[in-house]
Design a protein around this motif. Structure first.
Motif, PDB file in Angstrom:
ATOM      1  N   VAL A 180      30.973  10.654  10.985  1.00 46.92           N
ATOM      2  CA  VAL A 180      30.322   9.868   9.768  1.00 46.92           C
ATOM      3  C   VAL A 180      30.351   8.581  10.113  1.00 46.92           C
ATOM      4  CG1 VAL A 180      30.730  11.516   8.026  1.00 46.92           C
ATOM      5  CG2 VAL A 180      32.582   9.184   8.898  1.00 46.92           C
TER       6      VAL A 180
ATOM      7  N   ALA B  37      44.855  19.736  -6.151  1.00 47.75           N
ATOM      8  CA  ALA B  37      43.660  19.059  -6.299  1.00 47.75           C
ATOM      9  C   ALA B  37      43.789  18.566  -4.681  1.00 47.75           C
ATOM     10  CB  ALA B  37      44.121  18.306  -6.831  1.00 47.75           C
ATOM     11  N   ASP B  38      44.576  19.169  -3.171  1.00 52.68           N
ATOM     12  CA  ASP B  38      45.202  18.666  -2.686  1.00 52.68           C
ATOM     13  C   ASP B  38      44.607  19.244  -1.048  1.00 52.68           C
ATOM     14  OD1 ASP B  38      45.996  21.581  -2.534  1.00 52.68           O
ATOM     15  OD2 ASP B  38      48.073  21.152  -2.080  1.00 52.68           O
ATOM     16  N   GLY B  39      43.181  19.471  -1.333  1.00 51.97           N
ATOM     17  CA  GLY B  39      42.656  19.104   0.056  1.00 51.97           C
ATOM     18  C   GLY B  39      42.226  20.374   1.016  1.00 51.97           C
TER      19      GLY B  39
ATOM     20  N   GLY C 132      25.251  17.500   0.586  1.00 52.41           N
ATOM     21  CA  GLY C 132      26.178  16.943   0.390  1.00 52.41           C
ATOM     22  C   GLY C 132      26.416  17.294  -1.471  1.00 52.41           C
ATOM     23  N   GLN C 133      27.127  18.991  -0.729  1.00 50.89           N
ATOM     24  CA  GLN C 133      28.086  19.220  -2.725  1.00 50.89           C
ATOM     25  C   GLN C 133      29.481  18.950  -2.617  1.00 50.89           C
ATOM     26  OE1 GLN C 133      25.858  19.780  -5.644  1.00 50.89           O
ATOM     27  NE2 GLN C 133      24.243  18.783  -4.351  1.00 50.89           N
ATOM     28  N   GLY C 134      29.876  19.076  -1.829  1.00 51.42           N
ATOM     29  CA  GLY C 134      31.278  19.607  -1.624  1.00 51.42           C
ATOM     30  C   GLY C 134      32.252  18.945  -3.021  1.00 51.42           C
ATOM     31  N   LEU C 135      31.804  17.317  -2.936  1.00 51.36           N
ATOM     32  CA  LEU C 135      32.465  16.748  -4.169  1.00 51.36           C
ATOM     33  C   LEU C 135      32.172  16.940  -5.645  1.00 51.36           C
ATOM     34  CD1 LEU C 135      34.412  14.838  -4.738  1.00 51.36           C
ATOM     35  CD2 LEU C 135      32.910  13.067  -4.980  1.00 51.36           C
ATOM     36  N   ASN C 136      31.190  17.662  -5.430  1.00 52.79           N
ATOM     37  CA  ASN C 136      30.344  17.761  -6.550  1.00 52.79           C
ATOM     38  C   ASN C 136      31.142  19.568  -7.295  1.00 52.79           C
ATOM     39  OD1 ASN C 136      28.454  15.094  -7.366  1.00 52.79           O
ATOM     40  ND2 ASN C 136      26.785  16.539  -5.263  1.00 52.79           N
TER      41      ASN C 136
ATOM     42  N   PRO D  28      29.142  20.028   5.131  1.00 53.60           N
ATOM     43  CA  PRO D  28      27.865  18.605   3.883  1.00 53.60           C
ATOM     44  C   PRO D  28      26.573  19.020   4.413  1.00 53.60           C
ATOM     45  CG  PRO D  28      29.034  18.240   5.797  1.00 53.60           C
ATOM     46  CD  PRO D  28      28.635  19.193   6.047  1.00 53.60           C
TER      47      PRO D  28
ATOM     48  N   GLN E  60      53.218   9.225  -2.404  1.00 49.10           N
ATOM     49  CA  GLN E  60      54.352   9.626  -1.970  1.00 49.10           C
ATOM     50  C   GLN E  60      53.934  11.287  -1.768  1.00 49.10           C
ATOM     51  OE1 GLN E  60      57.821   9.799  -4.670  1.00 49.10           O
ATOM     52  NE2 GLN E  60      56.640   8.046  -5.845  1.00 49.10           N
ATOM     53  N   LYS E  61      55.076  11.996  -0.445  1.00 48.73           N
ATOM     54  CA  LYS E  61      53.925  12.676  -0.243  1.00 48.73           C
ATOM     55  C   LYS E  61      55.057  14.002  -1.119  1.00 48.73           C
ATOM     56  CE  LYS E  61      52.963  15.257   4.348  1.00 48.73           C
ATOM     57  NZ  LYS E  61      53.617  16.240   4.252  1.00 48.73           N
ATOM     58  N   VAL E  62      54.010  15.099  -0.987  1.00 45.95           N
ATOM     59  CA  VAL E  62      54.839  16.831  -1.787  1.00 45.95           C
ATOM     60  C   VAL E  62      55.156  16.881  -0.755  1.00 45.95           C
ATOM     61  CG1 VAL E  62      54.371  18.503  -2.844  1.00 45.95           C
ATOM     62  CG2 VAL E  62      52.636  16.482  -3.442  1.00 45.95           C
TER      63      VAL E  62
ATOM     64  N   GLY F 152      39.001  21.635  -6.370  1.00 42.72           N
ATOM     65  CA  GLY F 152      38.061  20.841  -5.245  1.00 42.72           C
ATOM     66  C   GLY F 152      38.516  21.756  -3.663  1.00 42.72           C
ATOM     67  N   ASP F 153      38.808  21.220  -2.154  1.00 41.65           N
ATOM     68  CA  ASP F 153      38.318  21.225  -1.126  1.00 41.65           C
ATOM     69  C   ASP F 153      39.529  23.111  -0.875  1.00 41.65           C
ATOM     70  OD1 ASP F 153      36.055  19.880  -0.507  1.00 41.65           O
ATOM     71  OD2 ASP F 153      36.672  19.353   1.239  1.00 41.65           O
TER      72      ASP F 153
HETATM   73  C1  LIG Z   1      31.367  14.988   6.870  1.00 45.00           C
HETATM   74  C2  LIG Z   1      31.617  15.082   5.462  1.00 45.00           C
HETATM   75  C3  LIG Z   1      30.691  14.562   4.844  1.00 45.00           C
HETATM   76  C4  LIG Z   1      30.634  14.679   3.491  1.00 45.00           C
HETATM   77  N1  LIG Z   1      29.262  14.590   2.128  1.00 45.00           N
HETATM   78  C5  LIG Z   1      29.590  14.271   0.854  1.00 45.00           C
HETATM   79  C6  LIG Z   1      28.003  14.222   0.095  1.00 45.00           C
HETATM   80  O1  LIG Z   1      27.940  13.438   0.460  1.00 45.00           O
HETATM   81  N2  LIG Z   1      28.844  14.588  -0.884  1.00 45.00           N
HETATM   82  C7  LIG Z   1      29.892  15.328  -1.417  1.00 45.00           C
HETATM   83  O2  LIG Z   1      29.898  15.794  -2.564  1.00 45.00           O
HETATM   84  N3  LIG Z   1      30.845  15.773  -0.468  1.00 45.00           N
HETATM   85  C8  LIG Z   1      31.013  15.166   0.469  1.00 45.00           C
HETATM   86  N4  LIG Z   1      31.686  16.168   1.304  1.00 45.00           N
HETATM   87  C9  LIG Z   1      33.014  16.984   1.306  1.00 45.00           C
HETATM   88  C10 LIG Z   1      33.967  16.196   0.188  1.00 45.00           C
HETATM   89  O3  LIG Z   1      34.127  14.416   0.745  1.00 45.00           O
HETATM   90  C11 LIG Z   1      34.795  17.606   0.074  1.00 45.00           C
HETATM   91  O4  LIG Z   1      33.890  18.382  -0.162  1.00 45.00           O
HETATM   92  C12 LIG Z   1      36.378  16.180  -0.886  1.00 45.00           C
HETATM   93  O5  LIG Z   1      36.573  14.986  -0.442  1.00 45.00           O
HETATM   94  C13 LIG Z   1      37.069  17.062  -1.557  1.00 45.00           C
HETATM   95  O6  LIG Z   1      37.689  16.441  -2.880  1.00 45.00           O
HETATM   96  P1  LIG Z   1      38.887  16.746  -2.818  1.00 45.00           P
HETATM   97  O7  LIG Z   1      39.720  15.940  -3.940  1.00 45.00           O
HETATM   98  O8  LIG Z   1      38.930  18.485  -3.251  1.00 45.00           O
HETATM   99  O9  LIG Z   1      39.945  17.332  -1.144  1.00 45.00           O
HETATM  100  P2  LIG Z   1      39.716  15.891  -0.200  1.00 45.00           P
HETATM  101  O10 LIG Z   1      39.354  14.697  -0.527  1.00 45.00           O
HETATM  102  O11 LIG Z   1      40.514  16.195   1.024  1.00 45.00           O
HETATM  103  O12 LIG Z   1      41.814  15.100  -0.900  1.00 45.00           O
HETATM  104  C14 LIG Z   1      42.958  16.050  -0.699  1.00 45.00           C
HETATM  105  C15 LIG Z   1      43.157  14.689  -1.424  1.00 45.00           C
HETATM  106  O13 LIG Z   1      45.448  15.764  -1.171  1.00 45.00           O
HETATM  107  C16 LIG Z   1      46.061  15.220  -0.482  1.00 45.00           C
HETATM  108  N5  LIG Z   1      47.323  15.876   0.163  1.00 45.00           N
HETATM  109  C17 LIG Z   1      47.058  16.667   0.735  1.00 45.00           C
HETATM  110  N6  LIG Z   1      48.702  17.125   0.660  1.00 45.00           N
HETATM  111  C18 LIG Z   1      49.941  16.477   0.560  1.00 45.00           C
HETATM  112  C19 LIG Z   1      50.359  16.501   0.468  1.00 45.00           C
HETATM  113  N7  LIG Z   1      51.535  16.910   0.677  1.00 45.00           N
HETATM  114  N8  LIG Z   1      51.251  14.898  -0.717  1.00 45.00           N
HETATM  115  C20 LIG Z   1      50.587  14.374  -1.331  1.00 45.00           C
HETATM  116  N9  LIG Z   1      49.260  14.568  -1.079  1.00 45.00           N
HETATM  117  C21 LIG Z   1      48.431  15.274  -0.360  1.00 45.00           C
HETATM  118  C22 LIG Z   1      45.335  14.259   1.178  1.00 45.00           C
HETATM  119  O14 LIG Z   1      45.821  13.049   1.139  1.00 45.00           O
HETATM  120  C23 LIG Z   1      43.677  14.064   0.455  1.00 45.00           C
HETATM  121  O15 LIG Z   1      44.338  12.333  -0.191  1.00 45.00           O
HETATM  122  C24 LIG Z   1      31.436  15.862   2.794  1.00 45.00           C
HETATM  123  C25 LIG Z   1      32.249  16.274   3.936  1.00 45.00           C
HETATM  124  C26 LIG Z   1      32.486  16.038   4.972  1.00 45.00           C
HETATM  125  C27 LIG Z   1      33.256  16.057   6.047  1.00 45.00           C
END
Ligand SMILES: Cc1cc2nc3c(=O)[nH]c(=O)nc-3n(C[C@H](O)[C@H](O)[C@H](O)COP(=O)(O)OP(=O)(O)OC[C@H]3O[C@@H](n4cnc5c(N)ncnc54)[C@H](O)[C@@H]3O)c2cc1C
Length: 364
Positions: free
Chosen positions: A118, A92-94, A266-270, A263, A54-56, A255-256
């Motif tokens: 990638v 936590a929505d990117g 490789g620290q974004g997700l960490n 990248p 479901q979308k917000v 998070g993001d």
């Molecule tokens: C090319 C590349 C390589 C990378 N390699 C690495 C790596 O090796 N190691 C590492 O640690 N990090 C890596 N990263 C970074 C990593 O991918 C991000 O830091 C991580 O995915 C962020 O997670 P997040 O959950 O904060 O955000 P996201 O992964 O962006 O997740 C956000 C979620 O929110 C949802 N969302 C947004 N808006 C709405 C809405 N309105 N309603 C419902 N849902 C919504 C989206 O659909 C998504 O599922 C890399 C990034 C890139 C671009």
């Protein structure tokens, strides 16, 4: 981990000393596995309603009624029709976080003018050696770093940071020419690569010929790629962003949504996982002390714990990108001396490895 300068060949090799053999510097964990494990854990723990798929669609402030004042509470409307009022809304929505936009929190930074390309690849022969001792490779090219990261079996994942034009061109190549370019990226000189990028097709033969006339140490580059998984090639624009704060009234960002990093380390997700750990501890403390978990005062500890740490890492990664984007001039020999010096200094190298492994003093 093997990291080297594509121009000078200066190299740093991260490996534990003999007495620590068997220790792991880092784990490669595919996002799909991580997500499904977390969902499984939520199910085990129970008490959580998961509203999947479901979308917000909207976030607004609530209303004041006779028995309840929700005028400072975020109310989330879902595409399924539900409306939920949140004591604490965690964004936590990117990178384009709707929660951050709702809270009116600015996010500042710059675009790198680079895309991260990638792909999932299959390697020849034994692939990565023993399952327990796999090697990650990263070569800094003038257009950006190219990294080959081990996955189970003979598979690996590619992260190639390059200009949007070159990323677009790589995506147009046949799979054999694409594979040739990936193999070339770890072996041939930047001059060869620049020429290969100008060809519309035929990279396979050209790379084979040029590789015969290029000296490289087979032991210090990844094995040859033999296949690229269908549909796995994609690219993402790379940028640095940092929100002004991670907290607002009844809002916390993780998070993001809070920070976006290049990248190359490789620290974004960490970083995001560090945020979640810290926010969970903050909420736990607030609950244990009878506080309202959504108010600024309760959330301040989270912001204080994570903001400076993330800012430091964002800065270091940004400087690394800029240092290695330089193609000529005095910085090139200097950065190579730096890399060789760190490689020769065991304690310094061990410090970096401990940081990567999360076993060292927690400064990042
Ligand atoms: C090319 C590349 C390589 C990378 N390699 C690495 C790596 O090796 N190691 C590492 O640690 N990090 C890596 N990263 C970074 C990593 O991918 C991000 O830091 C991580 O995915 C962020 O997670 P997040 O959950 O904060 O955000 P996201 O992964 O962006 O997740 C956000 C979620 O929110 C949802 N969302 C947004 N808006 C709405 C809405 N309105 N309603 C419902 N849902 C919504 C989206 O659909 C998504 O599922 C890399 C990034 C890139 C671009």
């Amino acid at each position: 981990m093997q990291v080297w300068d594509g121009i000078t060949g200066a190299r740093i090799e991260f490996d534990w000393p003999a007495e620590q053999k068997g220790s792991t510097i880092a784990y490669m964990n595919e996002n799909l596995n991580l997500t499904s494990a977390l969902l499984k854990r939520i199910e085990e723990v129970g008490g959580v309603e998961v509203l999947d798929g479901q979308k917000v669609e909207d976030i607004v402030l609530g209303e004041e009624s006779e028995d309840l004042d929700l005028s400072l509470w975020p109310v989330v409307s879902l595409s399924g029709g539900r409306r939920l009022a949140a004591r604490l809304l965690v964004g936590a929505d990117g990178a384009n976080s709707p929660v951050r936009a709702f809270a009116g929190i600015e996010s500042r930074g710059w675009d790198y003018g680079r895309h991260g390309l990638v792909a999932t690849l299959k390697m020849e022969g034994s692939g990565w050696g023993e399952e327990e001792s796999k090697i990650a490779y990263q070569r800094f090219l003038p257009t950006g770093p190219v990294a080959m990261l081990p996955m189970p079996g003979k598979f690996s994942t590619l992260v190639w940071s390059t200009t949007p034009a070159l990323a677009a061109h790589l995506k147009t190549l046949s799979s054999t020419d694409f594979i040739a370019m990936v193999n070339a990226a770890f072996r041939l000189s930047p001059v060869d690569l620049a020429y290969l990028h100008t060809l519309a097709e035929g990279q396979t033969d050209e790379v084979a010929w040029r590789s015969q006339h290029t000296d490289f140490d087979m032991q210090r580059v990844p094995q040859q790629v033999v296949r690229v998984q269908d549909g796995s090639i994609a690219s993402f624009p790379l940028k640095l962003r940092h929100a002004d704060t991670y907290i607002g009234e009844r809002v916390a960002l993780v998070g993001d949504a809070a920070h976006t990093v290049h990248p190359l380390a490789g620290q974004g997700l960490n970083q995001g996982q560090g945020d979640v750990e810290s926010l969970a501890a903050t909420i736990e403390f607030a609950v244990a002390h009878g506080q309202d978990i959504g108010v600024h005062m309760s959330l301040e500890a989270y912001n204080a714990d994570r903001y400076a740490a993330n800012n430091l890492l964002l800065g270091v990664v940004d400087k690394l990108h800029k240092l290695y984007a330089v193609e000529s001039g005095p910085l090139i020999p200097l950065r190579s001396i730096g890399l060789r010096a760190v490689n020769a200094l065991r304690p310094v190298k061990q410090f970096f490895m401990s940081q990567a492994a999360g076993t060292g003093v927690k400064v990042l």
